[in-house]
Design a protein around this motif. Sequence first.
Motif, PDB file in Angstrom:
ATOM      1  N   ILE A  11       2.053  40.708 -91.894  1.00 51.97           N
ATOM      2  CA  ILE A  11       1.372  41.639 -91.081  1.00 51.97           C
ATOM      3  C   ILE A  11       0.407  42.490 -91.535  1.00 51.97           C
ATOM      4  CG2 ILE A  11       2.048  43.090 -89.060  1.00 51.97           C
ATOM      5  CD1 ILE A  11       4.355  41.245 -88.614  1.00 51.97           C
ATOM      6  N   ILE A  12       0.988  43.157 -92.836  1.00 54.40           N
ATOM      7  CA  ILE A  12       0.240  44.430 -93.269  1.00 54.40           C
ATOM      8  C   ILE A  12      -1.243  44.052 -93.698  1.00 54.40           C
ATOM      9  CG2 ILE A  12       2.302  45.853 -93.940  1.00 54.40           C
ATOM     10  CD1 ILE A  12       1.855  44.600 -96.764  1.00 54.40           C
ATOM     11  N   PRO A  13      -1.708  42.882 -94.162  1.00 59.68           N
ATOM     12  CA  PRO A  13      -3.124  42.641 -94.442  1.00 59.68           C
ATOM     13  C   PRO A  13      -4.098  42.637 -93.128  1.00 59.68           C
ATOM     14  CG  PRO A  13      -1.821  40.581 -94.611  1.00 59.68           C
ATOM     15  CD  PRO A  13      -0.695  41.810 -94.661  1.00 59.68           C
ATOM     16  N   LEU A  14      -3.185  42.319 -91.821  1.00 58.29           N
ATOM     17  CA  LEU A  14      -3.988  42.349 -90.690  1.00 58.29           C
ATOM     18  C   LEU A  14      -4.250  43.661 -90.457  1.00 58.29           C
ATOM     19  CD1 LEU A  14      -1.621  39.879 -88.630  1.00 58.29           C
ATOM     20  CD2 LEU A  14      -3.971  39.314 -89.955  1.00 58.29           C
ATOM     21  N   ALA A  15      -3.368  44.742 -90.580  1.00 55.13           N
ATOM     22  CA  ALA A  15      -3.755  45.970 -90.340  1.00 55.13           C
ATOM     23  C   ALA A  15      -4.813  46.456 -91.293  1.00 55.13           C
ATOM     24  CB  ALA A  15      -2.382  46.903 -90.423  1.00 55.13           C
ATOM     25  N   ALA A  16      -4.480  46.297 -92.415  1.00 49.93           N
ATOM     26  CA  ALA A  16      -5.412  46.789 -93.634  1.00 49.93           C
ATOM     27  C   ALA A  16      -7.025  46.473 -93.431  1.00 49.93           C
ATOM     28  CB  ALA A  16      -5.156  46.286 -94.735  1.00 49.93           C
ATOM     29  N   VAL A  17      -7.497  45.075 -93.040  1.00 46.33           N
ATOM     30  CA  VAL A  17      -8.739  44.773 -92.586  1.00 46.33           C
ATOM     31  C   VAL A  17      -9.256  45.444 -91.447  1.00 46.33           C
ATOM     32  CG1 VAL A  17      -8.208  42.597 -93.888  1.00 46.33           C
ATOM     33  CG2 VAL A  17      -7.975  42.565 -91.596  1.00 46.33           C
ATOM     34  N   ARG A  18      -8.551  46.003 -90.600  1.00 43.85           N
ATOM     35  CA  ARG A  18      -8.808  46.487 -89.376  1.00 43.85           C
ATOM     36  C   ARG A  18      -8.813  47.998 -89.458  1.00 43.85           C
ATOM     37  NH1 ARG A  18      -7.102  41.856 -88.809  1.00 43.85           N
ATOM     38  NH2 ARG A  18      -7.792  40.391 -87.179  1.00 43.85           N
ATOM     39  N   SER A  19      -8.581  48.639 -90.304  1.00 46.24           N
ATOM     40  CA  SER A  19      -8.806  50.198 -90.265  1.00 46.24           C
ATOM     41  C   SER A  19      -8.739  50.648 -91.945  1.00 46.24           C
ATOM     42  CB  SER A  19      -7.176  50.831 -90.108  1.00 46.24           C
ATOM     43  OG  SER A  19      -7.242  52.100 -90.164  1.00 46.24           O
ATOM     44  N   GLN A  20      -9.745  51.765 -92.040  1.00 46.35           N
ATOM     45  CA  GLN A  20      -9.706  52.212 -93.335  1.00 46.35           C
ATOM     46  C   GLN A  20      -8.828  53.225 -93.723  1.00 46.35           C
ATOM     47  OE1 GLN A  20     -12.176  51.131 -95.558  1.00 46.35           O
ATOM     48  NE2 GLN A  20     -12.689  49.394 -94.228  1.00 46.35           N
ATOM     49  N   ASP A  21      -8.050  53.551 -92.591  1.00 43.48           N
ATOM     50  CA  ASP A  21      -7.052  54.627 -92.910  1.00 43.48           C
ATOM     51  C   ASP A  21      -5.852  54.142 -93.962  1.00 43.48           C
ATOM     52  OD1 ASP A  21      -8.376  56.259 -91.418  1.00 43.48           O
ATOM     53  OD2 ASP A  21      -7.379  55.770 -89.540  1.00 43.48           O
ATOM     54  N   VAL A  22      -5.757  52.918 -94.012  1.00 44.54           N
ATOM     55  CA  VAL A  22      -4.847  51.981 -94.837  1.00 44.54           C
ATOM     56  C   VAL A  22      -5.270  52.206 -96.151  1.00 44.54           C
ATOM     57  CG1 VAL A  22      -3.574  50.166 -95.340  1.00 44.54           C
ATOM     58  CG2 VAL A  22      -3.801  50.616 -93.019  1.00 44.54           C
ATOM     59  N   ALA A  23      -4.565  53.071 -97.282  1.00 44.13           N
ATOM     60  CA  ALA A  23      -5.139  53.166 -98.455  1.00 44.13           C
ATOM     61  C   ALA A  23      -4.643  52.034 -99.387  1.00 44.13           C
ATOM     62  CB  ALA A  23      -4.722  54.639 -99.084  1.00 44.13           C
ATOM     63  N   PHE A  24      -3.491  51.560 -99.129  1.00 44.90           N
ATOM     64  CA  PHE A  24      -2.986  50.544-100.261  1.00 44.90           C
ATOM     65  C   PHE A  24      -1.887  49.535 -99.489  1.00 44.90           C
ATOM     66  CE2 PHE A  24      -0.324  54.523-100.623  1.00 44.90           C
ATOM     67  CZ  PHE A  24       0.731  54.132-100.519  1.00 44.90           C
ATOM     68  N   LEU A  25      -1.647  48.562-100.225  1.00 46.35           N
ATOM     69  CA  LEU A  25      -0.511  47.782 -99.394  1.00 46.35           C
ATOM     70  C   LEU A  25       0.714  47.227-100.514  1.00 46.35           C
ATOM     71  CD1 LEU A  25      -2.731  45.060 -97.615  1.00 46.35           C
ATOM     72  CD2 LEU A  25      -1.640  47.102 -96.849  1.00 46.35           C
ATOM     73  N   ILE A  26       1.698  47.220 -99.922  1.00 48.94           N
ATOM     74  CA  ILE A  26       2.852  46.858-100.649  1.00 48.94           C
ATOM     75  C   ILE A  26       3.563  45.594-100.153  1.00 48.94           C
ATOM     76  CG2 ILE A  26       5.024  47.520-101.997  1.00 48.94           C
ATOM     77  CD1 ILE A  26       4.149  50.131-101.791  1.00 48.94           C
ATOM     78  N   PRO A  27       3.177  44.312-100.263  1.00 52.42           N
ATOM     79  CA  PRO A  27       3.801  43.354 -99.667  1.00 52.42           C
ATOM     80  C   PRO A  27       5.066  42.713-100.529  1.00 52.42           C
ATOM     81  CG  PRO A  27       1.782  42.279-100.837  1.00 52.42           C
ATOM     82  CD  PRO A  27       1.756  44.034-100.963  1.00 52.42           C
ATOM     83  N   VAL A  28       6.026  42.751 -99.898  1.00 46.41           N
ATOM     84  CA  VAL A  28       7.466  42.313-100.631  1.00 46.41           C
ATOM     85  C   VAL A  28       8.043  40.884-100.177  1.00 46.41           C
ATOM     86  CG1 VAL A  28       9.814  43.197-101.130  1.00 46.41           C
ATOM     87  CG2 VAL A  28       7.965  44.661-100.725  1.00 46.41           C
ATOM     88  N   SER A  29       7.854  39.983-101.261  1.00 45.77           N
ATOM     89  CA  SER A  29       8.459  38.593-100.559  1.00 45.77           C
ATOM     90  C   SER A  29       7.726  38.017 -99.516  1.00 45.77           C
ATOM     91  CB  SER A  29       9.992  38.756-100.336  1.00 45.77           C
ATOM     92  OG  SER A  29      10.761  39.323-101.423  1.00 45.77           O
ATOM     93  N   GLY A  30       6.573  38.077 -99.521  1.00 49.16           N
ATOM     94  CA  GLY A  30       5.711  37.326 -98.580  1.00 49.16           C
ATOM     95  C   GLY A  30       5.308  35.783 -98.926  1.00 49.16           C
ATOM     96  N   CYS A  31       4.862  35.456 -97.898  1.00 45.62           N
ATOM     97  CA  CYS A  31       4.173  34.185 -98.022  1.00 45.62           C
ATOM     98  C   CYS A  31       2.866  33.747 -97.374  1.00 45.62           C
ATOM     99  CB  CYS A  31       5.436  33.048 -97.262  1.00 45.62           C
ATOM    100  SG  CYS A  31       5.124  33.071 -95.703  1.00 45.62           S
ATOM    101  N   LEU A  32       2.155  32.764 -97.460  1.00 48.84           N
ATOM    102  CA  LEU A  32       0.808  32.649 -96.935  1.00 48.84           C
ATOM    103  C   LEU A  32       1.173  31.612 -95.872  1.00 48.84           C
ATOM    104  CD1 LEU A  32      -1.223  32.301-100.113  1.00 48.84           C
ATOM    105  CD2 LEU A  32      -0.579  34.325 -98.852  1.00 48.84           C
ATOM    106  N   SER A  33       1.805  30.667 -95.803  1.00 45.37           N
ATOM    107  CA  SER A  33       2.191  29.840 -94.775  1.00 45.37           C
ATOM    108  C   SER A  33       3.581  29.643 -94.169  1.00 45.37           C
ATOM    109  CB  SER A  33       1.781  28.387 -95.275  1.00 45.37           C
ATOM    110  OG  SER A  33       2.252  27.260 -93.968  1.00 45.37           O
ATOM    111  N   PHE A  34       3.652  29.980 -92.836  1.00 45.79           N
ATOM    112  CA  PHE A  34       5.172  30.177 -92.270  1.00 45.79           C
ATOM    113  C   PHE A  34       5.618  28.644 -92.175  1.00 45.79           C
ATOM    114  CE2 PHE A  34       3.728  34.033 -90.432  1.00 45.79           C
ATOM    115  CZ  PHE A  34       5.042  35.129 -90.928  1.00 45.79           C
TER     116      PHE A  34
END
Length: 489
Positions: free
Chosen positions: A144-167
């Motif tokens: 979910i966090i990359p969807l937010a990051a690409v839509r807002s310059q207010d997000v400065a960094f991302l920390i994905p924990v145990s994520g996947c690319l295909s549900f």
Amino acid sequence: MRTAYLCMFMVMFLAVCSLFPGAAMAGPAPREEEVYFANGEVRLAGTLLLPHVDKPVPAVVFVHGAAYHDRKDNWEEAEYFARRGIAALVYDKRGCGASSGDWATASQFELAEDALAAVLLLKKRPEIDARHIGLWGMSQGASIIPLAAVRSQDVAFLIPVSGCLSFDRQMHYYRANLFRQRGLPDRLLDIANKASLLSNDFARRVRNGLPVPTAWRLRCAFDTDLDSSSEWAKVRQPVLAVYGALDRAVPVAQSAAGLRQALLLGGNQEWTIVIYPGAGHSLGTTDTGELYEPWRGYVPGFLDGVTDWVLRRAAGGRSSGDGLKGTAQEPVLPYTAAHYERLAWYGNSLVQLPMVLGFCLVFAAGCLSWPAGFLFRRFRSARNPRRPQIVSGLAQALCAINLVLLAGLVVLVQAVSDQIRPSCPPALRLLPSAGGLSALLSVLLVAFTARAWRSGVWMRGMWWWSFIALAAACFLPFLFYWDLLGTPF
């Protein structure tokens, strides 16, 4: 003497802290403040944990994983961040705790907008350094966090924990480990995977405009088919991705390699991927990584490593793409995702759902209306008066067995689709044997039908049980696809 005991205690305390990094958190307990923010009509409630400092500090918003979650689920990490000098915002997921809305009917994009609403709240706070507000996403939250990051310059960094690319692929991996852990046979795993693909395909068609009742449409809102690789390729913010090498919920080696490829493809200049040995899905210390094992605390070095990375970035430090740090070995799955992709032409909802409805109608008519029996008694052959009665009884018995098989399959799919405690009720373990009996009766009925048509007898009455024979023949591949032919489970 007292001084000696005190010194001995301090030495022992420091020794324990050296063995378990993060067991004793630096800094005083943070200040806690109840906060509220909104995303459209959804009102979200949370707690802001602030360090005791006199200057603006970096901040992290904690984004939840799948299912029900409130702010307490991220409290340990948030308190650790705040003690290290990083403000932390934890909130109740929509529809959980004191937040309104319904997480079960929300899309990934709506959940990303919830996270951005939290970022906007922090940006207005004087205690927060607005240039360094990041997102932490655990498990599903990591998608979910990359969807937010690409839509807002207010997000400065991302920390994905145990994520996947295909549900879909992630759930194949998760279910395989879950069924193995619970001692369920591979055929039941195959049924659960096929049911999941059917459900996801139906939900995708609903999102693409298939007309269904509003309640169904809401339940199909979560976009499981979203291509996370393409979203990560759009991310330009610094990324620190972390995994546990013994994760049995997410295929770590595959996910980490895919994330690295997506970031490189997008030209991201600052990213790090770390795989911690001896860690499970939640980055907790583990020996086996088995699902739902008792919590033993975070793996040593994890929280320190993440907070150090955030503080270093807030201080102006940078790091180039460091590649993958650490390795993970995944168990071999009994059924690969490619196996189901090859069967997609038959297993999709556009084929399966009409088939189930059609079989139910035909076999129910054969059981309830009894037209075949009346026709056979009226048009009885003079040469063999008993044969029509035999065929009529055979057709009716076959219809009853096939209806039981369809009802049993529906119940079985419900039981094995439980994502925490899948099971198979004892009575349903005999379904494959019933399927074998159905196959035998179907062969006999088709043989009687073919012989009757060739002999030219009962031409006015054969249409009904000939139709039953045709439906029974088409039902056999359906039974084979759903593993309902053979020995008991």
